[in-house]
Structure formats: C-alpha cells, structure tokens
Scaffold this active site. Structure first.
Site, PDB file in Angstrom:
ATOM      1  N   LYS A 208       0.292  21.999 -91.845  1.00  0.00           N
ATOM      2  CA  LYS A 208      -0.648  22.589 -92.801  1.00  0.00           C
ATOM      3  C   LYS A 208      -0.860  24.085 -92.488  1.00  0.00           C
ATOM      4  CE  LYS A 208      -1.045  18.623 -94.778  1.00  0.00           C
ATOM      5  NZ  LYS A 208      -0.191  17.798 -93.901  1.00  0.00           N
TER       6      LYS A 208
HETATM    7  C1  PLP Z   1      -1.997  16.202-100.175  1.00  0.00           C
HETATM    8  C2  PLP Z   1      -2.332  15.560 -98.859  1.00  0.00           C
HETATM    9  N1  PLP Z   1      -3.415  14.767 -98.767  1.00  0.00           N
HETATM   10  C3  PLP Z   1      -3.757  14.180 -97.619  1.00  0.00           C
HETATM   11  C4  PLP Z   1      -3.013  14.342 -96.464  1.00  0.00           C
HETATM   12  C5  PLP Z   1      -3.392  13.604 -95.253  1.00  0.00           C
HETATM   13  O1  PLP Z   1      -3.648  14.425 -94.151  1.00  0.00           O
HETATM   14  P1  PLP Z   1      -3.411  13.906 -92.668  1.00  0.00           P
HETATM   15  O2  PLP Z   1      -1.954  13.834 -92.428  1.00  0.00           O
HETATM   16  O3  PLP Z   1      -4.083  14.952 -91.835  1.00  0.00           O
HETATM   17  O4  PLP Z   1      -4.077  12.581 -92.554  1.00  0.00           O
HETATM   18  C6  PLP Z   1      -1.877  15.160 -96.513  1.00  0.00           C
HETATM   19  C7  PLP Z   1      -1.058  15.347 -95.303  1.00  0.00           C
HETATM   20  O5  PLP Z   1       0.113  15.572 -95.312  1.00  0.00           O
HETATM   21  C8  PLP Z   1      -1.515  15.773 -97.736  1.00  0.00           C
HETATM   22  O6  PLP Z   1      -0.439  16.547 -97.840  1.00  0.00           O
END
Ligand code: PLP
Length: 424
Positions: A208
């Site tokens: 991210k």
């Molecule tokens: C659009 C979106 N939502 C939610 C998430 C979930 O985040 P995490 O991987 O930190 O749980 C991601 C992670 O890649 C994402 O790209």
C-alpha cells in the site's frame, strides 16, 4: 504486430527500458532513518503495548490516530491490525450485521466482500464504470429492501464518483463505507478519501502507499460509529474509552501494536511527499503518450477527480482484449512492466468471478452462514458483471512508482511510444 519506428523488443529489437524500474512498494521503499529511530525508541522503552509497559510514556498508536484523523480531515480514527480488520470493525461500527445486504464493486480485493460475510451480511456485487470504480447507476439497480450499506472502493488510487454514490445512499437511507485501502491520502473535490462517507477503512499492508507491513485504520466523523468501532476492535475498548457501562457491547481484539504505530507515524509524515512524486511521475509519463493515444483511439481510464488521484498507476483501454494483450506483451518486452487487468485464464482475487468461496456461498459452519439465513436467495454467477469484465479485459495497467527517475520515465515513454505507434 509490426513496428512503425525502431524495432520492437518483442520482435528482436533493443528494449527501451535499460535501467531497472523500482518495485511498487511506495512507502515501503522509503523506510529509512525515521522509521528505524521510531522503532528503536519503542524497543528501548520495552513499551510494546499501547496501554502499559515497564516505562510510562505516550502511546505511538494514540499519536498515530490523532495525526491520521487530522491528516484525513476526520473527527475520529481507530488503528487496527489490517485493512480487512478495518473493514470488519467499520461495518460493525455502522451497525451492519446478519440479514443485511451490502453492495460491493465487481473489481476490488476480495477482502471488501469477505468483510461483509465476516459480520454476517451478504455481499451484493455491482458493476464498475470506465473509472474501474463502482457505477452509481448500477448500485441503484441492485438495491433491495434488505440493502443496508454500500462499500465504494477507491480502486488503484482513484476516487469513486462520491457525489453520485452519496446521493444514491442518502436517497435510500444506506450507510457508506469507503474502502480506501489502495488510495491513502487521495481526495475527491478537495476532501480526503475515507472522510466523505459514514466511515473509511485503510490498509497499511506492504504494497500500500504507506505501510508497516500489516495494519489498518478506520476513520469516521460520527461519534456513534466511533464508539461502536472502538468497542469492537478492543475487547475492553468501551471501558478504555469512557463509554458508559450500560452501553458497552462485547468486542474482540484488532488492536495495533506500538511497533506498527511507530512505523506508521513515520510513514504518515511521508504521505504527501509520496503522493506528490507519484503525481509528478504520472503526469510526465501520460503527457508523453497523449498524442499517440489520441491518434490510435486509445482511451485513458475515466477519472472522477484527476487532481485527487493518488497516481499509483496509469491505465488505458484498447478497443478489445486481444489487442490489449498484444500491447501489454510488447510493453513487457520493452521492460515497461505492463499487464492487462483481467485474463480469463488466470485467477485473480481482485475480480469477483474468482472470489470462489463467496461465489459458491461457502460457510464456516454446517448449520448456517449469511446466505443460508438470508430471507432471499442471492444469485452469483461468472457473468454477473459483464461490463466490468469487458473493461478489465481491455485495460492495460502500468505501475507509477514515486521513485521513478527522469531516466526511467524517458525510457518508459520511449517503450510506450514505440509499442502504441505500431500496428496492432
Ligand atoms: C481494496 C482493498 N480492500 C481491502 C484490503 C485488505 O487489506 P489488508 O490486506 O490489509 O487486510 C485490500 C488489500 O489488499 C485492498 O486492496
């Protein structure tokens, strides 16, 4: 494919990109002295837990929440362990639960839909428009008497059409949870994403924009949503945050550690610099291919607010999937690192048709689960959102690292011009 200028690399010519491009870990690659010092400070204090340790002192996580809320223009922020945790806590915070339908876009990381299932709700999948974010008109078509919320996802750094999303939501009395996992710091008409809906969820996972490896944040301007979120993310979050005993609901534990908080504080202070660098790099690269794109009928991804885009990528559409694949392959041969967003031969959890556990309505327990308890039968099928599949299948994607040098950009532009000018 045949070339019009110098010989294409795919046909034996010299690749345009000669120096390696940086990998796409925007904040990750900028981890430096600030993060090191912040982590060492926590380690030396042996105070790894937010609420106590052998030495007294202010909490890094508490400081992060304060600075994150201020940066995003929100009244409240709650730091959690991941973006998925942020979505789950925010849904609980918004009062979403069993029997509730939540509309999610057909193009998003599966976590947006899984979070709905985790709270006992049923994800309803809606089409995306040419911006590759949720289509407000399709949201409206998918609303039923059971719909309670919408999760617009600011996919690949670009804002959803939030005015239209909010208008549909308000008209039908729905909550809006902005999934801002891929768009930290981006904005829509001057407002930071995540602060426009009823709540926003962020991810700090390693690829991210800003990162501590794993982590997340919920923001909201609504005190009631904050109260519920804070109570859910910490098993005694109610007591810790002065919520009256008679109002306290049972919580779990999605608390962020002080080490994550320390890294994130340093990363947050780098966010605007990262955004500025990605925006500059994207503008430079885009400008160099605008002429050939116009000449060849190539259409750039629609932008609902170009100024607010986090600029993590450049996406353009070819007239059909065959040509998109041809162009992406030729760009790869040039060293540009392009790919098509949907290849029917390869599973990708960013696209609804590959969300197998959800598409097949699998549940953890034989006795139940959101779909079995649901009042109405929910139908998922691979052809549920043909427009999104068509768009993704024609979309060529290029990462825009904040660390691209001018030389990198010139070489990428050369590769792009070479390939896009060719006959395909
Ligand atoms: C659009 C979106 N939502 C939610 C998430 C979930 O985040 P995490 O991987 O930190 O749980 C991601 C992670 O890649 C994402 O790209």
């Amino acid at each position: 494919m045949s070339q019009s200028t110098s010989k294409l690399a795919i046909e034996g010519g010299t690749p345009a990109v000669r120096s390696p491009l940086p990998p796409m870990y925007p904040g990750g690659l900028r981890i430096g002295q600030e993060e090191e010092e912040a982590v060492l400070e926590v380690l030396r204090s042996k105070r790894l837990f937010r609420y106590y340790g052998p030495t007294p002192g202010p909490s890094k996580v508490a400081q992060l929440e304060k600075e994150f809320a201020a940066c995003m223009g929100a009244s409240y922020a709650v730091a959690v362990t991941s973006g998925s945790a942020a979505l789950i806590c925010a849904l609980v915070g918004l009062g979403i639960g069993p029997g509730d339908e939540v509309i999610v876009p057909a193009y998003t990381w599966i976590a947006s839909a899984s979070a709905v299932v985790a709270v006992g709700g049923v994800p309803v999948i809606a089409e995306c428009d040419e911006s590759l974010t949720i289509d407000p008109a399709d949201i409206e078509r998918r609303i039923t008497p059971r719909t309670k919320a919408i999760i617009p996802v600011h996919m690949r750094g670009a804002p959803c059409e939030m005015d239209a999303v909010m208008a549909v939501a308000r008209k039908h009395g729905l909550k809006v949870l902005e999934d801002t996992a891929q768009a930290d710091g981006a904005s829509y008409h001057g407002k930071r994403l995540g602060s426009i809906g009823d709540a926003g969820a962020f991810s700090f996972q390693f690829n991210k924009i800003i990162t501590c490896g794993e982590g997340g944040m919920v923001i909201t301007n609504d005190r009631e949503v904050w109260k519920r979120t804070v109570m859910y993310h910490d098993v005694i979050g109610g007591a810790r945050n002065g919520i009256p005993e008679e109002e306290i609901l049972p919580g779990v534990n999605f608390r962020m550690t002080e080490l994550q908080g320390a890294v994130m504080l340093a990363q947050l202070r780098k966010l605007d610099g990262l955004l500025a660098d990605m925006r500059r790099n994207k503008a430079m690269l885009k400008a160099t291919i605008e002429e050939v794109a116009a000449r060849k009928g190539i259409v750039f991804r629609k932008e609902h607010d170009p100024a607010g885009d986090a600029a993590i990528c450049l996406i353009f559409y070819l007239p059909d999937a065959a040509r998109a694949n041809m162009v992406a392959e030729a760009l790869q041969a040039e060293g540009v690192g392009a790919w098509v967003l949907y290849d029917p031969e390869h599973s990708d959890y960013h696209i609804y048709r590959y969300w197998t556990p959800i598409m097949q309505q699998r549940t953890w327990h034989p006795k139940g689960g959101p779909w079995r308890w649901h009042e109405s039968r929910v139908h998922y099928a691979p052809d549920l959102c043909p427009r999104t599949l068509d768009l993704l299948g024609r979309a060529v994607h290029i990462d825009i690292s904040p660390d691209l040098t001018n030389e990198n950009i010139e070489e990428m532009a050369e590769g792009l011009n070479k390939v896009l000018s060719a006959e395909w």
